[in-house]
Design an enzyme around this catalytic site. Structure first.
Site, PDB file in Angstrom:
ATOM      1  N   THR A 180      14.953  57.025 -37.570  1.00 28.50           N
ATOM      2  CA  THR A 180      14.766  58.441 -37.884  1.00 28.50           C
ATOM      3  C   THR A 180      14.069  59.038 -36.676  1.00 28.50           C
ATOM      4  OG1 THR A 180      14.243  57.804 -40.154  1.00 28.50           O
ATOM      5  CG2 THR A 180      13.586  60.009 -39.512  1.00 28.50           C
ATOM      6  N   ARG A 208      24.097  57.435 -50.318  1.00 32.02           N
ATOM      7  CA  ARG A 208      22.693  57.004 -50.229  1.00 32.02           C
ATOM      8  C   ARG A 208      21.866  58.055 -49.484  1.00 32.02           C
ATOM      9  NH1 ARG A 208      18.843  56.207 -45.952  1.00 32.02           N
ATOM     10  NH2 ARG A 208      17.275  54.751 -46.716  1.00 32.02           N
ATOM     11  N   GLY A 210      17.772  58.637 -48.128  1.00 30.55           N
ATOM     12  CA  GLY A 210      16.467  58.004 -47.974  1.00 30.55           C
ATOM     13  C   GLY A 210      15.346  59.021 -48.129  1.00 30.55           C
TER      14      GLY A 210
HETATM   15  N1  GLY Z   1      13.805  56.973 -42.986  1.00 28.86           N
HETATM   16  C1  GLY Z   1      15.194  56.997 -42.839  1.00 28.86           C
HETATM   17  C2  GLY Z   1      15.951  56.640 -44.026  1.00 28.86           C
HETATM   18  O1  GLY Z   1      15.491  55.868 -44.858  1.00 28.86           O
HETATM   19  O2  GLY Z   1      17.041  57.108 -44.162  1.00 28.86           O
END
Ligand code: GLY
Length: 318
Positions: A180, A208, A210
Site C-alpha cells: 500500500t 476482496r 482490505g
Molecule cells: N493494506 C492493503 C490491503 O490489505 O489491501
C-alpha cells in the site's frame, strides 16, 4: 509543514511538499504525493503496475481524509482508473456518499469526466501467470473465471511462498503481496490529512477489500489529535480499526508513541500470523511522527519544506 509516507512513497514526497509550499492544503499534499506513486509502473502494490487479483484483473482501492473537517472519501475495487486517490477526493468533496465500490465508483469516475486507463501492465500480467504456473503447472489461466474453487487457489498461493523466489530476485519484498502507499501531511495551518492507495492483496479473491479504503481502519486524520495509516494485510487491521484507535487512545490521554504501540498490541492480540505484515505510521497535531512495524527492517520517509531530500526513519518494533 511536513509530509510522511510509507517507504514506497519516497518518490512522491517532493511533489507533496511542493504543492503545500505553494499554498496547497494538507489534502492537496497527500493527493499530489499519492498520484506520483500511482503513476509509477515499477510499484507492484499501487496504481499503474499494481498486481492483479486471482482473475488477473487489477482493482484499486483508495481513501482520503481531511483532519480539519473530518470529511473523507473512499473507493474500492475500481477498474480502469489509475488515480483512485483523485476519485476518492472528488467523492469526499462532492458527497453525499463517503464510500463507493466497483461499478458505482467506476460510474462516478465516468460522470466526473475521468478518462479510462487500464492499470494492468505486461509485467504484472507476466508475474500473475508465472506465480499461478509455478504453483499449478499446466493451469489454464485464461479460464480462471470459470472455476468454482477459486478460494482454495487463493489459500494455496497465500500459504505457499512458491513463486515468490523470482519476485524476490526482481527486488520485491514479501510485503509486495499486500503493499500500500500511505501519505500523512500537516500543512502551514496545522491541518492534518491522510491518503492511502493500493492494488490490494495480489492474487486475492474477486471482490476482496482490505483496510486501505476503510476510513478508521487503514487511515484516519483528526486535527485535534493525530493522523495515522497502515500498510500490510488489511484483514487484521479491519478487525481492530487501527487508525481510529490511535486517535482515540490519544484522546484518552496517551502520547503518540504509546497510542500507536497500544494499537499494535491490539493487533497482536488477534493471534493471527497476518499481523506479522503490519506497519503503521502516525503524526500528532504538532507534526511529531513515529512508525511501528511487525516487519523487520521497515522504514518510513518524510520531508519538510526546508529539506532538499527525503529522510528515512527506522520503524520501531512494538
Ligand atoms: N493494506 C492493503 C490491503 O490489505 O489491501
Amino acid at each position: 509543514m511536513i509530509v510522511l509516507a510509507s517507504r514506497n512513497g519516497r518518490i512522491g514526497l517532493a511533489a507533496a511538499v511542493d504543492v503545500m509550499a505553494r499554498g496547497g492544503s494538507a489534502v492537496d499534499g497527500v493527493e499530489a504525493g499519492t498520484r506520483v506513486v500511482e503513476r509509477n509502473p515499477d510499484d507492484p502494490t499501487v496504481g499503474l503496475g499494481g498486481l492483479p487479483n486471482i482473475l488477473g484483473e487489477v482493482r484499486l482501492d483508495a481513501a482520503i481524509m481531511d483532519g480539519n473537517t473530518l470529511r473523507g472519501g473512499a473507493v474500492g475495487s475500481v477498474r480502469r482508473h489509475v488515480h483512485a486517490i483523485t476519485l476518492a477526493r472528488r467523492l469526499m468533496e462532492r458527497g453525499p456518499h463517503v464510500f463507493l465500490v466497483a461499478d458505482g465508483a467506476e460510474r462516478l469516475a465516468r460522470d466526473l469526466g475521468f478518462v479510462e486507463e487500464e492499470p494492468l501492465t505486461e509485467q504484472a500480467t507476466a508475474a500473475w501467470n508465472r506465480r499461478l504456473q509455478e504453483r499449478f503447472p499446466g493451469l489454464d489461466t485464461r479460464r480462471m473465471a470459470e472455476r468454482d474453487d477459486l478460494m482454495a487457489v487463493v489459500d494455496e498461493l497465500q500459504l505457499s511462498m512458491a513463486g515468490w523466489d523470482e519476485m524476490k530476485r526482481e527486488g520485491h519484498s514479501e510485503s509486495t503481496a499486500h503493499g500500500t502507499v500511505n501519505f500523512l501531511a500537516r500543512d502551514r495551518d496545522g491541518n492534518l490529512a491522510t491518503a492511502v492507495s493500493t492494488s490490494g492483496w495480489a492474487w486475492g479473491y474477486p471482490g476482496r477489500l482490505g483496510d486501505s479504503p476503510v476510513l478508521g481502519a487503514g487511515s484516519y486524520a483528526d486535527n485535534r489529535w493525530a493522523a495515522a495509516a497502515s500498510t500490510g494485510t488489511g484483514e487484521v487491521v479491519l478487525r481492530v480499526s487501527t487508525a481510529r484507535s490511535i486517535v482515540l487512545y490519544m484522546k484518552m490521554g496517551m502520547d503518540l508513541g504509546r497510542a500507536v504501540r497500544e494499537a499494535m498490541i491490539d493487533l497482536r492480540a488477534l493471534d493471527d500470523p497476518l499481523v506479522d505484515h503490519i506497519a503503521v505510521i502516525a503524526m500528532n497535531r504538532d507534526g511529531e511522527h513515529v512508525g511501528f512495524s511487525y516487519r523487520e527492517d521497515e522504514r518510513y520517509v518524510y520531508m519538510t519544506d526546508t529539506m532538499s531530500e527525503p529522510a528515512e526513519v527506522n520503524m520501531v518494533s512494538p
